[in-house]
Design a protein around this motif. Sequence first.
Motif, PDB file in Angstrom:
ATOM      1  N   GLU A  70       2.328   1.804  -3.467  1.00  0.00           N
ATOM      2  CA  GLU A  70       1.371   2.411  -4.419  1.00  0.00           C
ATOM      3  C   GLU A  70       1.363   3.932  -4.270  1.00  0.00           C
ATOM      4  N   ALA A 128       0.853  -1.205   0.000  1.00  0.00           N
ATOM      5  CA  ALA A 128       0.000   0.000   0.000  1.00  0.00           C
ATOM      6  C   ALA A 128       0.890   1.257   0.000  1.00  0.00           C
ATOM      7  N   HIS A 157      -5.482  -6.836   0.936  1.00  0.00           N
ATOM      8  CA  HIS A 157      -4.782  -5.710   0.283  1.00  0.00           C
ATOM      9  C   HIS A 157      -5.600  -4.421   0.438  1.00  0.00           C
ATOM     10  N   SER A 205      -4.277  -0.508  -0.001  1.00  0.00           N
ATOM     11  CA  SER A 205      -4.064  -0.508  -1.464  1.00  0.00           C
ATOM     12  C   SER A 205      -5.370  -0.092  -2.117  1.00  0.00           C
TER      13      SER A 205
END
Length: 251
Positions: A96, A93, A113, A118
């Motif tokens: 990202e 996460a 996730h 995320s």
Amino acid sequence: MAVNESLLPAVERVAELLRGAEHIACLTGAGVSAESGVPTFRGVGGLWEGRRPETLATPEAFAADPEEVWRFYLWRRRLLVACKPNPGHYALARLERRKPGLTLITQNVDGLHLEAGSRRVLAVHGDIWIDRCTRCGHEARATDKDLQTIPHCGSCGALTRPGVVWFGEMLPADVWTQAERAAASCDLMLVVGTSSLVYPAASLADVARAGGATIVEINPQATPLTSEADVGIPSPSGEALPAIVDRLGDS
Ligand code: BV8
Ligand code: ZN
């Protein structure tokens, strides 16, 4: 646990690849949730009442005995209620946020996730928390109030099934198309916590390599991908991923 000292050169190499990459694809499998206490499919403890998941995660098994298949999925939901994302999920996460060109493709149906933060997650095998009506197709997110009773459709009352992709079933077309596109156009693919045995998900690394991407595998065990990967980190993902993302720094 910190990553094994001997792996630090490989960790630094992957961090360097991430710094230079614009389009990154990350494929995860059950191994990325192992440190959260979620049993993997093919590892020790991956059985349910002596049966292999592959024999239960099929339309045939559901048609033959829907109650037994639902007992398997309700058991997994009850397990999941106690499971939380682990440092590997949180590291992806964070990644990202640092690298907006990251696309996370997961074979997992556990939702960890998303729970870790995320946002751009392609769940190619569906979501265990979705109940889908076998008659009218109505979908609803399961509530974890009662995980003992087989859910029925809130709209027409018919029997539902879990919103996952079973063996022999097509993957959701829109999600799969996005996953293939992300693999074909990436400069770098991370393959984390998967035995690379289940297709077509396992073909994504070949798609990425054909597109010229560098392939990194993070897995404590060897897999059919290991000999093909450009960089291998034989470490639990809950240790390797935070170490890699920490090295990205704020540069
Ligand atoms: C399709 C949702 C047909 C349900 C799942 C023969 C040859 C090739 C292919 C086939 C074949 N026969 C049949 C097929 C097709 C079949 C397939 O690939 N079968 C395999 C078993 C050979 N595929 C399908 O049926 C797919 N559909 O092909 O469509 C079609 C085609 C055209 C037209 C019409 C129809 C559908 C596949 C999806 C099945 N559903 N899950 C549910 O969850 O209940 S798959 C299931 O396996 C999970 O999603 C799981 O994620 C996935 C893959 O397993 P892994 O994630 O890799 O988990 P595994 O336990 O195997 O490995 C864990 C790894 O983690 C290990 O390597 C371990 O070392 C590592 N690890 C452990 N701890 C850690 C770790 N790594 C990092 N850190 C740690 N701490
Ligand atoms: Zn219905």
